[in-house]
Design an enzyme around this catalytic site. Sequence first.
Site, mmCIF file in Angstrom:
data_model
loop_
_atom_site.group_PDB
_atom_site.id
_atom_site.type_symbol
_atom_site.label_atom_id
_atom_site.label_comp_id
_atom_site.label_asym_id
_atom_site.label_seq_id
_atom_site.Cartn_x
_atom_site.Cartn_y
_atom_site.Cartn_z
ATOM 1 N N ASP A 18 0.794 -1.208 -0.100
ATOM 2 C CA ASP A 18 -0.093 -0.046 -0.080
ATOM 3 C C ASP A 18 0.988 1.267 -0.023
ATOM 4 O O ASP A 18 1.979 1.205 0.456
ATOM 5 C CB ASP A 18 -0.925 -0.044 1.194
ATOM 6 N N ASP A 221 -7.085 -1.426 3.960
ATOM 7 C CA ASP A 221 -6.420 -2.408 3.840
ATOM 8 C C ASP A 221 -6.693 -3.881 4.472
ATOM 9 O O ASP A 221 -6.308 -4.977 3.894
ATOM 10 C CB ASP A 221 -4.846 -2.146 4.132
#
Length: 357
Positions: A18, A221
Site C-alpha cells: 500500500d 487494507d
Amino acid sequence: KSAEALETLHTIQTVVLDKTGTLTQGKPVVTDCRPAPGVTEEELLCVAASLEKPSEHPLADAITAEAQARNIPLAPVEDFLATPGRGIRGVIQGQQLLAGNRAMLEEAGVPLDGFDAVAEGLAQAGKTPLYFAGDGRMLGVVAVADTPKPTSAEAVRAFQAMGIDVVMLTGDNRRTAEAIARQVGVDRVIAQVLPQDKAQCVADLQKEGRRVAMVGDGINDAPALVTADVGLAIGAGTDVAIESADIVLMRSSLMDIVDATELSRATLRNIRQNLFWAFFYNTVGIPVAAGVLYPAFGITLNPMIAAAAMSLSSVCVVSNALRLRGWKRRQAVAKPAETVHNTDNHNIKEADGMNTK
C-alpha cells in the site's frame, strides 16, 4: 502470529505494498516553496499558513506545520470561505487572498505569471501544488507531498534481488502514484483503486498463479490483508489492520518485511537440513544396529554405543537449529513503531478541495 505464517512467507512470489503510510510516511509535508518576485519564502508561508489554518484539509495541516517549524507567526483571517473542488479564500489585514488550484485562480482572473509551468513540474514529481494569490496577483506556489519512507527504496531493491515482484497499490491518481513508484523503484503500479476493490486486486494477482503477500496499515487494507496468502501490518497502523494480518511489523521500517522473508527462508532451510541429516543418520544407523552387516562381516553394534549415537544425533540436530540464534537482520537499528493511528484520514486525494486538475 503463527508458525504457518512464518512457513508460508518463504514461498511468496509477489509483495503488494500500500502506498500511503506503508511506502510513504502517511503524513503530507511541504516539499517546495516557490515565491513570486518580490515575495520571500517567509512571507509566502505566513500568508499560506494563516489562510490554511481554519481549514481541516490534510494539505492545510502540512502548511501550518511547516510555518510552525520555521517559527513564522500567523495572522488572523477574516471572511474565510472554502469552495469544494477549488480552494479557499479570506482576508488578511485588508488583503483579499486566494489559495487553491489553477482553476480557482483562472476563474478569479488572476494572471499565473508562469507559475502554471512551475506547478506542472511539481505535479510531475508527484507533489500537489497549491497556488496563492493576493489582491489579484500571484504570491507563489507551495508544493505538498507524502514523501517515501527512508527505507522504502532499499526494501524494494532487496525484494527484487530476492526474485520477488513488487506491486504498489493505491487509491491516489496514477500521475502521483507513478511519481512515487519512480522514487522507490517499483515497476508495477495499480492506481485509483477504491478501498473496497483492494482485496479484489490481490485476488486477481493470485489468479495469475502468484503467491501474494499484502502489506498495509489502514482500515481500507484489512480485506486485502485477509485475502492475501500472507498479510503483513505495519506496527504503527490501525488496530483493524493489525488484527487482520498474519504478521505484524513492530517497527515502521519496510526493511523488516525483507528481514521477515529472509528469516522465513532461513528457518525452512534449517528444518530441511535437520530432516535430511536425521533421516540419513537413521537410515544408516538402524540397519547396522539391527545386524544387517553381521552375516557378511560379523559387525554388530553395542547397545551402549547405539544409545550414545542416538543421543549424538539429537545433539547435532538441536545444535544446527540453534544456529538460527546467530541470524542477523539486515538493519540492526530501526525506528520503533509510532503510536497507532488511522492513516486513512491523511490520504491525499485529488478529489478533495485543493486538487490540481
